[in-house]
Motif scaffolding. Structure first.
Motif: not given
Length: 253
Positions: A6-15
């Protein structure tokens, strides 16, 4: 595993959002660049008795400048969270099965990446002035910088949840950021300060971090201050992220 995914998914979106608006990274580099070009040369007379010259001046000043960037940039990231709360972005995220902690960590890691990009740019711009840093200690310095950025972002998010208005958050962050930065020796080494000021600064974790950064930029990764600063900042980062994540889970339902 779910938290990491989940952290990776949110991080990808924010990036992705950050890449789409790169102008703010350039704006974030502009002010440190002015300090790099206009203030650092003033340190040469201070270091002249030791024969340091420009190279030594930038080895002392650039780590402090990068730490100041983390303090002033990281502690103000809470305003981004307030904007997303007002826009309903966090509200829409609540209906998804994504972990509440991941919603916080993904955003915090985006801030870490942004600050590290700015740090790399500033380091590269300092090279023509004589700055020379071995690659190994430089990467370790970036690790320390990343931990500081994560800690500052987590504290800022926690403050944004406790003080959920721009008008109230701004003076709170300013009240914290200014003395923390000044007591870190980011502009000039604290060795030039009076004894009472050094005693007060000893309680500031960013002061230890600046000392560790300067030792790494000087090419001394084995200096005890490096590992003390890494351990201290890592422990405080865990505490800050845990505190902010608990606030986020409790208040964002």
């Amino acid at each position: 595993m779910k938290l990491a995914r989940d952290t990776w998914l949110i991080f990808q979106r924010q990036l992705l959002l950050m890449v789409r608006t790169p102008v703010w990274i350039a704006v974030g580099v502009l002010q440190p660049l002015c300090y790099l070009l206009l203030f650092a040369p003033l340190l040469r007379p201070v270091l002249a008795p030791a024969g340091g010259g420009y190279a030594a001046a930038y080895r002392i000043y650039v780590p402090g400048l990068l730490t100041a960037l983390v303090i002033m940039g990281g502690l103000f990231t809470g305003f981004t969270l307030l904007g997303e709360l007002r826009a309903g972005i966090i509200e829409r995220s609540r209906v998804t099965p994504v972990s509440r902690v991941a919603l916080l960590l993904g955003r915090a890691l985006r801030e870490v990446v942004a600050l590290l990009v700015q740090a790399v740019l500033i380091t590269l711009l300092a090279l023509p002035f004589g700055l020379a840093v071995p690659l190994g200690p430089l990467l370790l310095a970036y690790l320390l910088l990343g931990l500081m950025a994560l800690m500052a972002a987590a504290v800022s998010y926690g403050l944004a949840l406790l003080v959920p208005t721009d008008a109230a958050l701004a003076p709170v962050v300013n009240t914290i950021a200014q003395p923390v930065a000044l007591l870190s020796g980011v502009l000039l080494p604290l060795s030039l300060a009076p004894r009472w000021l050094r005693a007060v600064a000893a309680w500031n974790p960013f002061s230890w971090a600046v000392q560790g950064m300067r030792a790494l930029f000087a090419g001394h990764p084995g200096d005890p201050v490096v590992w003390r600063s890494l351990l201290l900042v890592a422990a405080l980062t865990v505490l800050a992220v845990g505190w902010a994540a608990r606030l986020f889970a409790d208040r964002v339902r």
